[in-house]
Write an enzyme that holds these catalytic residues in place. Sequence first.
Site, PDB file in Angstrom:
ATOM      1  N   GLN A 102      31.239  31.687  34.005  1.00 52.50           N
ATOM      2  CA  GLN A 102      31.264  32.225  32.640  1.00 52.50           C
ATOM      3  C   GLN A 102      30.089  31.670  31.842  1.00 52.50           C
ATOM      4  O   GLN A 102      30.035  30.470  31.580  1.00 52.50           O
ATOM      5  CB  GLN A 102      32.581  31.811  31.965  1.00 52.50           C
TER       6      GLN A 102
ATOM      7  N   SER B 211      30.834  26.312  34.037  1.00 48.72           N
ATOM      8  CA  SER B 211      31.669  25.751  35.116  1.00 48.72           C
ATOM      9  C   SER B 211      31.428  26.486  36.427  1.00 48.72           C
ATOM     10  O   SER B 211      31.393  27.728  36.461  1.00 48.72           O
ATOM     11  CB  SER B 211      33.154  25.862  34.772  1.00 48.72           C
TER      12      SER B 211
ATOM     13  N   TYR C 203      28.959  31.828  28.527  1.00 49.49           N
ATOM     14  CA  TYR C 203      29.064  32.068  27.075  1.00 49.49           C
ATOM     15  C   TYR C 203      28.285  30.995  26.301  1.00 49.49           C
ATOM     16  O   TYR C 203      27.387  31.292  25.537  1.00 49.49           O
ATOM     17  CB  TYR C 203      30.535  32.021  26.639  1.00 49.49           C
TER      18      TYR C 203
ATOM     19  N   GLU D   2      42.187  34.800  28.726  1.00 53.69           N
ATOM     20  CA  GLU D   2      42.165  33.372  29.045  1.00 53.69           C
ATOM     21  C   GLU D   2      43.557  32.766  28.893  1.00 53.69           C
ATOM     22  O   GLU D   2      43.923  31.829  29.571  1.00 53.69           O
ATOM     23  CB  GLU D   2      41.177  32.657  28.124  1.00 53.69           C
TER      24      GLU D   2
END
Length: 399
Positions: A131, A166, A133, A249
């Site tokens: 991800q 991550s 972001y 999420e």
Amino acid sequence: MDLSYSEQDQAFRVEIRTWLEHNLTGEWAALRGVGGPGRDHEMFEERLAWNRHLAVHGWTCVGWPVEHGGRGLSLWQQVIFHEEYASAQAPARVNHLGEELMGPTLIAFGTPEQQQRFLPRIVAVEELWAQGYSEPGAGSDLANVQTKARLDGEEWVIDGQKVWTSNAHLSQWVFVIVRTEPGSQRHHGLSFLLVPLDQDGVEVRPIEQLTGGSEFNEVFFTGARTDADLVVGEPGKGWPVAMGLLGFERGVSTLAQTVDYAREFAGVVDLAKQTGAIDDPVLRDRLAALSAELEVTRAFALRGLSSVEGGSDSAAGGGAGSIFKLVWANWHQRLGEVAMQVAGPASLLALASGTAYDLDEWQRLFLFSRADTIYGGSDEVQKNILAERVLGLPKEARG
Ligand SMILES: Cc1cc2nc3c(=O)[nH]c(=O)nc-3n(C[C@H](O)[C@H](O)[C@H](O)COP(=O)(O)OP(=O)(O)OC[C@H]3O[C@@H](n4cnc5c(N)ncnc54)[C@H](O)[C@@H]3O)c2cc1C
């Protein structure tokens, strides 16, 4: 509210429990309890193989609709799946971001071509996702994203930097929010792109963590490329897609965390019995409080899920997700602190080898749980959401 399971659900519980009992044997038995937050480096290749074994038997993406390759389980059966998975101490899965975030986002917002291209490979655990972001200047304030992309013929060209990404070092793909309209501000002019990580224009630099591992990374894009049709939603209108993903999420799997927490808590109680800390009235008091709070956390999570299943997000005035995040993150941090107190002065020592050091389970829990109140929306951000959106308090001044 009825929190009891139907006969069909109970039969499903027996099915998954039996499957796990029969399969977490032989070569897989060594994987019990391996992996998880702060321990994602543990036996990665073996866990990947285990995940593919799950896929072959239809135990990945269990909540996805059948037409997209999932198992189409009801919400409660998903809860049961995750509870049984955690209770069996099955190894932490390696494709969480693909299963829980990317897949549901493509099902909701992707084109049929994007769905056909990516979903089967997520189900089969052939491609892992990261991800992209956060950036150095865009974490809580995500709309401040500065990474840019421009169309060059049939491709997007991407320049900029992401951070805290991550598992980017273990993944094949990353989904990113990038600014595709020069001069645009805040959440306008952003696009949601799918970018292959294995290319010259992408550099993944692991960040060393307090716990000794390197689960997240800085990711640098220097003229990185991806196909023009790998934008999810309309170009320049990626914000609703990015927010839609964050909605996933708060998935069912978070409820299963409480099963893992119960096991960790039982471990701390055992440790207290071994060290004699159980006789300390102050520690007994703290352990009792943690036990009661964990039950409340679990009940709260079930209440939130049952209201989602009922078709609304009305639990706690729509603030259930923020409250749950605040409660579990702070509970888990307190557990880490109590574990260190229970272990006593020995908890301050670690075995060093060169510049590295080995942490025991409780030291790692204490150190890694510092991150719990940051990722997935920090405590302060959750409190702002509750204050402004649920309680209707005046909005804070924003620069
Ligand atoms: C273990 C871990 C894994 C992560 N994995 C990923 C990942 O895979 N992909 C990804 O994109 N990101 C990931 N992140 C990043 C995470 O989303 C950000 O750390 C988080 O959003 C906070 O942003 P920040 O670190 O930039 O801190 P900042 O936003 O700079 O915040 C710093 C401090 O200021 C506080 N603060 C900020 N704004 C306000 C406000 N308006 N009012 C009051 N207080 C405020 C915050 O609560 C915090 O205490 C991960 C983080 C961690 C810890």
